[in-house]
Structures are given as structure tokens and as C-alpha cells.
Design a protein around this motif. Structure first.
Motif, mmCIF file in Angstrom:
data_model
loop_
_atom_site.group_PDB
_atom_site.id
_atom_site.type_symbol
_atom_site.label_atom_id
_atom_site.label_comp_id
_atom_site.label_asym_id
_atom_site.label_seq_id
_atom_site.Cartn_x
_atom_site.Cartn_y
_atom_site.Cartn_z
ATOM 1 N N VAL A 84 0.827 -1.207 0.000
ATOM 2 C CA VAL A 84 0.000 0.000 0.000
ATOM 3 C C VAL A 84 0.862 1.258 0.000
ATOM 4 C CG1 VAL A 84 -1.726 1.289 1.314
ATOM 5 C CG2 VAL A 84 -1.952 -1.182 1.055
ATOM 6 N N GLU A 85 1.955 1.258 0.752
ATOM 7 C CA GLU A 85 2.860 2.415 0.764
ATOM 8 C C GLU A 85 3.451 2.685 -0.616
ATOM 9 O OE1 GLU A 85 5.709 1.399 3.765
ATOM 10 O OE2 GLU A 85 4.334 1.882 5.402
ATOM 11 N N ALA A 86 3.579 1.651 -1.430
ATOM 12 C CA ALA A 86 4.111 1.799 -2.782
ATOM 13 C C ALA A 86 3.014 2.148 -3.788
ATOM 14 C CB ALA A 86 4.825 0.519 -3.206
ATOM 15 N N GLY A 87 1.767 2.247 -3.330
ATOM 16 C CA GLY A 87 0.665 2.593 -4.221
ATOM 17 C C GLY A 87 0.020 1.404 -4.898
ATOM 18 N N VAL A 88 0.408 0.189 -4.512
ATOM 19 C CA VAL A 88 -0.134 -1.022 -5.128
ATOM 20 C C VAL A 88 -1.475 -1.353 -4.480
ATOM 21 C CG1 VAL A 88 0.236 -3.500 -5.484
ATOM 22 C CG2 VAL A 88 2.135 -1.898 -5.733
ATOM 23 N N THR A 89 -2.506 -1.487 -5.311
ATOM 24 C CA THR A 89 -3.826 -1.866 -4.815
ATOM 25 C C THR A 89 -4.274 -3.214 -5.357
ATOM 26 O OG1 THR A 89 -4.915 -0.652 -6.606
ATOM 27 C CG2 THR A 89 -4.561 0.528 -4.522
ATOM 28 N N THR A 90 -3.564 -3.714 -6.372
ATOM 29 C CA THR A 90 -3.846 -5.023 -6.959
ATOM 30 C C THR A 90 -2.514 -5.705 -7.235
ATOM 31 O OG1 THR A 90 -5.846 -4.175 -8.030
ATOM 32 C CG2 THR A 90 -4.958 -6.239 -8.876
ATOM 33 N N LEU A 91 -2.431 -6.994 -6.907
ATOM 34 C CA LEU A 91 -1.181 -7.708 -7.157
ATOM 35 C C LEU A 91 -1.445 -9.150 -7.542
ATOM 36 C CD1 LEU A 91 -0.501 -9.713 -4.557
ATOM 37 C CD2 LEU A 91 0.086 -7.549 -3.494
ATOM 38 N N VAL A 92 -0.417 -9.740 -8.160
ATOM 39 C CA VAL A 92 -0.438 -11.160 -8.507
ATOM 40 C C VAL A 92 0.744 -11.813 -7.803
ATOM 41 C CG1 VAL A 92 -0.345 -12.870 -10.353
ATOM 42 C CG2 VAL A 92 -1.479 -10.671 -10.759
ATOM 43 N N GLY A 93 0.449 -12.733 -6.898
ATOM 44 C CA GLY A 93 1.486 -13.435 -6.157
ATOM 45 C C GLY A 93 1.937 -14.689 -6.888
ATOM 46 N N LEU A 94 3.212 -15.046 -6.676
ATOM 47 C CA LEU A 94 3.762 -16.248 -7.299
ATOM 48 C C LEU A 94 4.895 -16.788 -6.452
ATOM 49 C CD1 LEU A 94 6.556 -14.988 -8.700
ATOM 50 C CD2 LEU A 94 4.850 -14.120 -10.278
ATOM 51 N N LEU A 95 5.257 -18.043 -6.711
ATOM 52 C CA LEU A 95 6.332 -18.674 -5.947
ATOM 53 C C LEU A 95 7.687 -18.438 -6.586
ATOM 54 C CD1 LEU A 95 4.745 -22.115 -5.010
ATOM 55 C CD2 LEU A 95 5.126 -20.145 -3.516
ATOM 56 N N GLY A 96 7.787 -18.470 -7.887
ATOM 57 C CA GLY A 96 9.080 -18.313 -8.538
ATOM 58 C C GLY A 96 9.856 -19.608 -8.556
ATOM 59 N N THR A 97 11.157 -19.521 -8.310
ATOM 60 C CA THR A 97 12.022 -20.697 -8.422
ATOM 61 C C THR A 97 11.974 -21.599 -7.202
ATOM 62 O OG1 THR A 97 13.911 -19.501 -7.490
ATOM 63 C CG2 THR A 97 13.655 -19.477 -9.892
ATOM 64 N N ASP A 98 11.393 -21.132 -6.125
ATOM 65 C CA ASP A 98 11.465 -21.887 -4.875
ATOM 66 C C ASP A 98 10.232 -22.755 -4.660
ATOM 67 O OD1 ASP A 98 12.047 -22.880 -2.386
ATOM 68 O OD2 ASP A 98 11.487 -21.048 -1.335
ATOM 69 N N GLY A 99 10.334 -24.008 -5.046
ATOM 70 C CA GLY A 99 9.303 -24.978 -4.712
ATOM 71 C C GLY A 99 9.767 -25.879 -3.578
ATOM 72 N N TYR A 100 10.892 -25.522 -2.973
ATOM 73 C CA TYR A 100 11.487 -26.330 -1.906
ATOM 74 C C TYR A 100 11.035 -25.863 -0.523
ATOM 75 C CZ TYR A 100 15.079 -28.268 1.158
ATOM 76 O OH TYR A 100 15.732 -28.905 2.181
ATOM 77 N N THR A 101 11.163 -24.549 -0.245
ATOM 78 C CA THR A 101 10.813 -24.053 1.091
ATOM 79 C C THR A 101 9.432 -23.415 1.130
ATOM 80 O OG1 THR A 101 11.754 -21.831 0.799
ATOM 81 C CG2 THR A 101 13.247 -23.587 1.547
ATOM 82 N N LYS A 102 8.804 -23.256 -0.033
ATOM 83 C CA LYS A 102 7.439 -22.699 -0.099
ATOM 84 C C LYS A 102 6.597 -23.617 -0.970
ATOM 85 C CE LYS A 102 9.092 -18.621 -1.495
ATOM 86 N NZ LYS A 102 10.480 -18.409 -1.273
ATOM 87 N N ASN A 103 5.279 -23.540 -0.805
ATOM 88 C CA ASN A 103 4.407 -24.392 -1.610
ATOM 89 C C ASN A 103 3.143 -23.645 -2.003
ATOM 90 O OD1 ASN A 103 2.391 -24.760 0.501
ATOM 91 N ND2 ASN A 103 3.928 -26.028 1.524
ATOM 92 N N VAL A 104 2.364 -24.262 -2.876
ATOM 93 C CA VAL A 104 1.150 -23.632 -3.396
ATOM 94 C C VAL A 104 0.150 -23.350 -2.279
ATOM 95 C CG1 VAL A 104 -0.818 -23.956 -4.940
ATOM 96 C CG2 VAL A 104 1.466 -24.614 -5.689
ATOM 97 N N ASP A 105 0.054 -24.228 -1.288
ATOM 98 C CA ASP A 105 -0.872 -23.997 -0.170
ATOM 99 C C ASP A 105 -0.541 -22.686 0.544
ATOM 100 O OD1 ASP A 105 -2.157 -26.371 -0.720
ATOM 101 O OD2 ASP A 105 -1.134 -27.502 0.850
#
Length: 128
Positions: A84-105
Motif C-alpha cells: 500500500v505504501e508503494a501505491g499497489v492496490t492489486t497484485l499477482v502473487g507467485l512462488l518463482g524458483t522456490d518450490g522447496y521451502t514454499k508451496n502452493v498452499d
């Protein structure tokens, strides 16, 4: 109802100093010297401030970046206030290259949490 007075308005082109009347989560009117009457009208004097459309960020590591090198290489997850401080009101989240320490859940849960906090959030599931 919300009446923002004397703001330098961009839509995204500069409109100059304007007033903006907001009601029912929508911009109702933009103009000079707008008036709104009633008990439920909040008036904000935005003299010297900029009023711009919310920004869309289509590539956000909402669960944090890094991590493909192991847990010690992770960066913190996104806090709503940073967006919000950056003016973002809509975003798309993603995991990127890390499927090891993070997951879709985790990604879906964080996306839902951001929506509950008041920002519009979507997610791209999967990692590469």
C-alpha cells in the motif's frame, strides 16, 4: 461518502488540482469546488498531495523471495503495508524458483489473507 479536496489528480494523465467525490467504493465525480452534504460525508483536504490510480504489480513474491538455496536464503513474506505504501492496490502473487521451502498452499493462503486485509490479490500457482 468521501470528498477529497484540492488534490493534484492523475487519471493517469495530470488533471491539475481537483476535488474527488467517492461513494459506494466508486469515484462519483471529479471537478473543482465539489460539494457534498450530509452527516456521513468525510472531507479530506489534500492540498499539496497527489491522488493517483492504484497500481497493479503482476509479479510479487508474497510468501517471500529466495529459498532455492535452502531455508536460510529466504526473504520475509510481503506485508500489506509495504504494498500500500508503494501505491499497489492489486497484485499477482507467485512462488518463482522456490518450490522447496514454499508451496502452493502457502501461496493461496497468503493471497486469501491479503484479500481479507483489503487489497485485491490473485496468484499464479506452481513453481519452476
Amino acid at each position: 461518502m468521501l470528498l477529497i479536496k484540492n488534490a493534484m489528480v492523475y487519471d493517469p494523465m495530470p488533471l491539475g488540482q481537483q476535488d474527488v467525490l467517492i461513494g459506494f467504493d466508486r469515484i462519483l465525480r471529479i471537478g473543482r469546488n465539489l460539494q457534498a452534504q450530509g452527516e456521513d460525508v468525510e472531507v479530506i483536504d489534500a492540498q499539496g498531495k497527489f491522488l493517483v490510480p492504484g497500481l497493479i504489480d503482476q509479479h510479487v513474491h508474497v510468501c517471500g523471495g529466495g529459498g532455492e538455496g535452502g531455508f536460510h536464503t529466504r526473504t520475509p513474506e510481503l506485508n500489506l503495508s509495504r504494498a500500500v505504501e508503494a501505491g499497489v492496490t492489486t497484485l499477482v502473487g507467485l512462488l518463482g524458483t522456490d518450490g522447496y521451502t514454499k508451496n502452493v498452499d502457502m501461496l493461496v493462503a497468503k493471497t486469501k489473507a491479503l484479500n481479507n486485509e483489503g487489497i485485491t490479490a490473485y496468484c499464479l500457482t506452481g513453481a519452476y
